[in-house]
Scaffold this motif. Structure first.
Motif, mmCIF file in Angstrom:
data_model
loop_
_atom_site.group_PDB
_atom_site.id
_atom_site.type_symbol
_atom_site.label_atom_id
_atom_site.label_comp_id
_atom_site.label_asym_id
_atom_site.label_seq_id
_atom_site.Cartn_x
_atom_site.Cartn_y
_atom_site.Cartn_z
ATOM 1 N N VAL A 260 0.973 -1.297 -0.086
ATOM 2 C CA VAL A 260 0.053 -0.107 -0.072
ATOM 3 C C VAL A 260 0.878 1.010 -0.056
ATOM 4 O O VAL A 260 1.738 1.386 0.697
ATOM 5 C CB VAL A 260 -0.956 -0.033 1.270
ATOM 6 C CG1 VAL A 260 -1.829 1.255 1.304
ATOM 7 C CG2 VAL A 260 -1.625 -1.187 1.288
ATOM 8 N N CYS A 283 -2.294 3.033 9.089
ATOM 9 C CA CYS A 283 -3.345 2.120 8.859
ATOM 10 C C CYS A 283 -3.096 0.797 8.379
ATOM 11 O O CYS A 283 -4.097 0.008 8.604
ATOM 12 C CB CYS A 283 -4.659 2.952 8.566
ATOM 13 S SG CYS A 283 -4.929 4.385 9.473
ATOM 14 N N PHE A 284 -2.167 0.852 7.368
ATOM 15 C CA PHE A 284 -2.082 -0.511 6.719
ATOM 16 C C PHE A 284 -0.769 -1.106 6.803
ATOM 17 O O PHE A 284 0.185 -0.759 7.445
ATOM 18 C CB PHE A 284 -2.244 0.126 4.771
ATOM 19 C CG PHE A 284 -3.394 0.951 4.715
ATOM 20 C CD1 PHE A 284 -4.434 0.145 4.351
ATOM 21 C CD2 PHE A 284 -3.534 2.372 4.638
ATOM 22 C CE1 PHE A 284 -5.678 0.640 3.809
ATOM 23 C CE2 PHE A 284 -4.488 2.759 4.273
ATOM 24 C CZ PHE A 284 -5.791 2.149 3.740
ATOM 25 N N GLU A 285 -0.972 -2.429 6.528
ATOM 26 C CA GLU A 285 0.253 -3.254 6.625
ATOM 27 C C GLU A 285 1.230 -3.262 5.600
ATOM 28 O O GLU A 285 0.604 -2.804 4.368
ATOM 29 C CB GLU A 285 -0.664 -4.657 6.548
ATOM 30 C CG GLU A 285 0.333 -5.769 7.192
ATOM 31 C CD GLU A 285 0.475 -5.969 8.811
ATOM 32 O OE1 GLU A 285 1.597 -6.114 9.179
ATOM 33 O OE2 GLU A 285 -0.493 -5.900 9.230
ATOM 34 N N LYS A 317 -0.557 -2.946 -4.533
ATOM 35 C CA LYS A 317 -1.904 -3.504 -4.626
ATOM 36 C C LYS A 317 -2.764 -2.315 -4.506
ATOM 37 O O LYS A 317 -3.929 -2.252 -4.850
ATOM 38 C CB LYS A 317 -2.134 -4.472 -3.711
ATOM 39 C CG LYS A 317 -1.413 -5.663 -4.049
ATOM 40 C CD LYS A 317 -1.281 -6.757 -2.933
ATOM 41 C CE LYS A 317 -0.473 -7.991 -3.212
ATOM 42 N NZ LYS A 317 -0.035 -8.550 -1.932
ATOM 43 N N GLN A 377 -13.020 -0.100 11.433
ATOM 44 C CA GLN A 377 -12.994 -1.257 10.695
ATOM 45 C C GLN A 377 -11.875 -2.257 11.494
ATOM 46 O O GLN A 377 -12.353 -3.398 11.309
ATOM 47 C CB GLN A 377 -12.499 -1.127 9.214
ATOM 48 C CG GLN A 377 -12.729 -2.186 8.380
ATOM 49 C CD GLN A 377 -14.421 -2.290 8.472
ATOM 50 O OE1 GLN A 377 -15.105 -1.399 8.220
ATOM 51 N NE2 GLN A 377 -14.866 -3.352 8.120
ATOM 52 N N MET A 378 -10.675 -1.893 11.744
ATOM 53 C CA MET A 378 -9.585 -2.323 12.349
ATOM 54 C C MET A 378 -10.271 -3.202 13.475
ATOM 55 O O MET A 378 -9.887 -4.194 13.912
ATOM 56 C CB MET A 378 -8.351 -1.600 12.712
ATOM 57 C CG MET A 378 -7.781 -1.485 11.377
ATOM 58 S SD MET A 378 -5.806 -0.637 11.713
ATOM 59 C CE MET A 378 -6.148 1.086 11.578
ATOM 60 N N LYS A 382 -10.771 -7.003 14.616
ATOM 61 C CA LYS A 382 -9.911 -7.631 15.764
ATOM 62 C C LYS A 382 -10.640 -8.658 16.294
ATOM 63 O O LYS A 382 -10.356 -9.692 16.725
ATOM 64 C CB LYS A 382 -9.318 -6.553 16.608
ATOM 65 C CG LYS A 382 -7.784 -6.626 16.579
ATOM 66 C CD LYS A 382 -7.063 -5.512 17.759
ATOM 67 C CE LYS A 382 -5.783 -5.015 17.199
ATOM 68 N NZ LYS A 382 -5.351 -3.928 17.555
ATOM 69 N N THR A 396 -7.085 -12.621 5.412
ATOM 70 C CA THR A 396 -6.612 -11.220 5.183
ATOM 71 C C THR A 396 -5.802 -11.203 4.072
ATOM 72 O O THR A 396 -5.445 -10.022 3.511
ATOM 73 C CB THR A 396 -6.139 -10.840 6.482
ATOM 74 O OG1 THR A 396 -4.966 -11.630 6.949
ATOM 75 C CG2 THR A 396 -7.157 -10.530 7.475
ATOM 76 N N PHE B 273 -6.033 -4.666 3.241
ATOM 77 C CA PHE B 273 -4.770 -4.203 3.697
ATOM 78 C C PHE B 273 -4.396 -3.810 5.016
ATOM 79 O O PHE B 273 -3.511 -3.089 5.328
ATOM 80 C CB PHE B 273 -4.142 -3.573 2.633
ATOM 81 C CG PHE B 273 -4.220 -3.897 1.178
ATOM 82 C CD1 PHE B 273 -3.473 -5.170 0.757
ATOM 83 C CD2 PHE B 273 -5.166 -3.451 0.372
ATOM 84 C CE1 PHE B 273 -3.693 -5.665 -0.581
ATOM 85 C CE2 PHE B 273 -5.388 -3.835 -1.126
ATOM 86 C CZ PHE B 273 -4.520 -4.956 -1.367
ATOM 87 N N ALA B 275 -3.873 -2.776 8.783
ATOM 88 C CA ALA B 275 -2.976 -3.021 9.751
ATOM 89 C C ALA B 275 -3.522 -3.889 10.768
ATOM 90 O O ALA B 275 -4.832 -3.673 11.202
ATOM 91 C CB ALA B 275 -2.125 -2.022 10.456
#
Lengths: 397, 276
Positions: A260, A283-285, A317, A377-378, A382, A396, B273, B275
């Motif tokens: 990302v 916020c993204f991996e 992506k 959303q995160m 979880k 995921t 995507f 985290a």
């Protein structure tokens, strides 16, 4: 020191008055006969660079088209299984120059090895490819200048095809060239693609942008030859010393490897806007922060973050473009991203022509809202993870 | 050594930020386009002037291009460059990077001795980053490309150059050719003295011609056959317009921010995507 040599015959006859009846297309295939394709591999501290695998993928196609072999030259010291990997990624023959003094990339020693190697071959390769990296762009022009052969920078497409040269500026060049390297690159500042050719002499050289070509799948059963080649460095080659090599992986600027990318442009208005960009990226991996050229030129963020024609080509992506208008220079660096989300105040910004999702709005309202909703959303995810255990983790990715 | 003999290579390019001179098909009409100093060369100029200021020496700017390129040499002079040379010759038209490097090499030989040559990383019109290294090859010099910062100590140039995912610290004794990355310090403002000098020179043609010399291929002893189209191993065989992309953008517009963002998040692609 300047000896003003008077040119007795300044406009020396352009022997252009050749027989006009000789209009028939001449076969000049002897100028650039078919030949092998050579990829010059790149490693940093023993890590094979991704662009090398991409070049092997592209080189394989070119070599197969001419029914020739794909050679690969790798330089360094104590390279372990890297040569074997190069075979598994598509090379037919791998040439290894292993020398203590080649451990870190340096222009002159690497230049020496490549030039000696090319001169040792009975026939020059047809095509010679390097990555458009800081190394490839440093080395390739030296090789091309040494052999006085053509070099095209930053190609995004490669092919082999015929070319009928009609210009009579140099009559000796007129004719049909059956096997030219088509080196195709975007032409800067212009929404054009240029096909650049140099069929007069082999090797025809090109550097290729990282992230553009597709590597082959690694095939452990692929067989090929690995040969050691001699390294004869001269004192002159060792004038420059590498004192230190620092890898900055910790800083997280791995633009070309990120899944990302959140990128900011001039529309952010101020340098502080990048704080917001970073928060969104967090916020993204496996995410990274990108930027347009204008804000890099303004000094809002270092050059390493620059995406586009004069920066990096990326293919994440997900690409989130914030306050970026989407000029061609930026587009060529990111248009192959999986999903492009654009946030821009101007509904007519070019970025909306090629984004997949577009929000017309102020970055300073949209981004905080986006961060908030993603965070909700995160936390939802979880809780779900807790309920569903392993399955959710698999889901995921 | 009484200071360093510094050369800085600069180029005039079309201003791509301005719409003037843009043909309908997207190509640039160089005659009509607004002209500017190649943005990358501003960093090279800063490096050259910094070297002069910190370690002493003289700076010579060299450019190749049609006569209007004198403009950027005057600009360089206003920033503090001591003298300048413009290589201008119709026979240079359509030179590729190899031919350009050859012509510049002959010009540098003509100009004389040097310790350090600074170049911009690349130009915004050609965008190849090839001329610097090709020039170094012709001159038989070591090179430091993508240089972000440097110092000169004990007669050696120590520099930091960018590499993939990090940097190298390198050290070399001049003569050397250095290309400066755009992460180097931006060009400082014109000096009062420099600007005043240029103003004065512009009123005195004779004095100007002594400081900014225009030379041609014969002056520098370059072989015309190795320049221009004839001396170029590459040609642009074909250009095609890059097609308009997509047009399939799902637009969210005119609703509340919260609503628009929810719609985007709801499409699901972003969640993949997140985290943990």
């Amino acid at each position: 020191m300047t000896e003003d040599k008077k040119n007795e015959n300044p406009e020396q006859g352009n022997t252009e008055s050749q027989d006009a009846s000789e209009e028939e297309t001449r076969d000049v295939s002897m100028f650039c006969p078919k030949g092998d394709v050579l990829v010059i591999a790149e490693q940093i501290l023993g890590d094979l660079q991704p662009v090398t695998l991409e070049l092997l993928g592209a080189g394989r196609i070119l070599a197969d088209k001419m029914d020739q072999s794909l050679k690969c030259l790798i330089m360094g010291h104590e390279l372990g299984d890297l040569p074997q990997q190069l075979l598994e990624y598509g090379a037919d023959e791998v040439f290894v120059a292993d020398h203590e003094k080649l451990k870190n990339y340096r222009t002159l020693p690497y230049r020496r090895v490549v030039c000696d190697f090319l001169e040792s071959l009975p026939e020059p390769p047809h095509t010679c490819l390097l990555g458009s990296t800081t190394t490839g762009r440093d080395l390739a022009p030296r090789i091309a200048a040494h052999f006085e052969t053509g070099l095209t920078a930053d190609t995004t497409e490669l092919d082999i095809g015929p070319y009928d040269h009609k210009s009579k500026v140099d009559p000796s060049k007129v004719g049909l060239y059956p096997n030219c390297l088509y080196a195709i690159r975007p032409s800067f500042g212009e929404s054009l693609k240029a096909r650049i050719l140099g069929p007069w002499k082999n090797p025809q050289m090109a550097t290729t942008r990282p992230g553009v070509m597709t590597p082959l799948k690694r095939d452990k059963n692929r067989k090929g030859e690995i040969k050691k080649i001699p390294v004869n460095l001269q004192d002159n080659d060792l004038r420059l010393e590498v004192v230190e090599v620092v890898r900055e992986i910790a800083k997280g600027v791995k633009l070309t490897e990120a899944d990302v990318i959140v990128a900011g442009g001039y529309g952010l208005g101020t340098q502080e806007g990048f704080n917001l960009i970073k928060q969104l990226a967090d916020c993204f991996e496996n995410s990274a922060v990108g930027a347009s050229r204008k804000v890099v030129d303004l000094g809002w963020i270092p050059y390493q973050h620059q995406v586009g024609q004069t920066g990096k080509t990326v293919r994440p992506k997900l690409y989130i473009a914030c306050g970026i208008s989407g000029a061609i220079q930026h587009r060529v660096g990111m248009s192959k991203s999986g999903l492009i989300l654009a946030i821009n105040k101007d509904p007519d910004a070019p970025i909306f022509k090629f984004a997949h999702q577009g929000i017309v709005g102020d970055c300073y309202q949209v981004i905080p809202e986006l961060i908030e909703q993603l965070k909700k959303q995160m936390s939802k995810d979880k809780n779900k993870d807790k309920d569903q255990g392993v399955e959710a983790v698999v889901g995921t990715h | 050594m009484s200071g360093y003999k510094i050369i800085v290579m600069i180029k005039q390019v079309p201003d791509q930020g301005s719409k003037a001179g843009l043909n309908p098909d997207g190509t640039i009409d160089r005659a009509r386009a607004k002209r500017m100093l190649n943005p990358f060369d501003r960093f090279a100029l800063q490096a050259a002037l910094h070297t002069k200021k910190t370690y002493g020496g003289t700076v010579t700017a060299i450019s190749m291009g049609p006569p209007p390129a004198v403009e950027i040499l005057l600009e360089a002079l206003a920033h503090g460059v001591d003298q300048a040379f413009l290589l201008s010759d119709r026979r240079l038209a359509a030179s590729d990077t190899l031919a350009t490097a050859y012509a510049l090499y002959k010009t540098i030989e003509y100009v004389g001795d040097f310790d350090i040559i600074y170049c911009g990383l690349q130009t915004t019109d050609g965008d190849t980053a090839q001329v610097g290294p090709q020039l170094a090859e012709r001159l038989g010099l070591p090179q430091i490309t993508y240089c972000e910062d440097f110092s000169v100590k004990n007669g050696k140039v120590r520099a930091r150059r960018i590499i993939e995912g990090g940097h190298q610290e390198v050290e070399v004794k001049p003569p050397v050719l250095v290309t400066i990355a755009n992460s180097y310090h931006p060009l400082e403002y014109k000096s009062f003295r420099g600007a005043w000098r240029v103003q004065r020179l512009q009123r005195d043609k004779e004095a100007l011609e002594k400081i900014v010399k225009t030379v041609n291929l014969d002056d520098v002893g370059a072989d015309p056959d190795r320049c221009g189209l004839k001396g170029s191993p590459t040609i642009v065989a074909k250009t095609e317009k890059v097609g308009e992309l997509g047009g399939s953008c799902t637009m969210h517009e005119g609703e509340s921010t919260e609503h628009m963002v929810r719609e985007v998040v709801a499409c699901g692609a972003l969640n993949e995507f997140l985290a943990h």
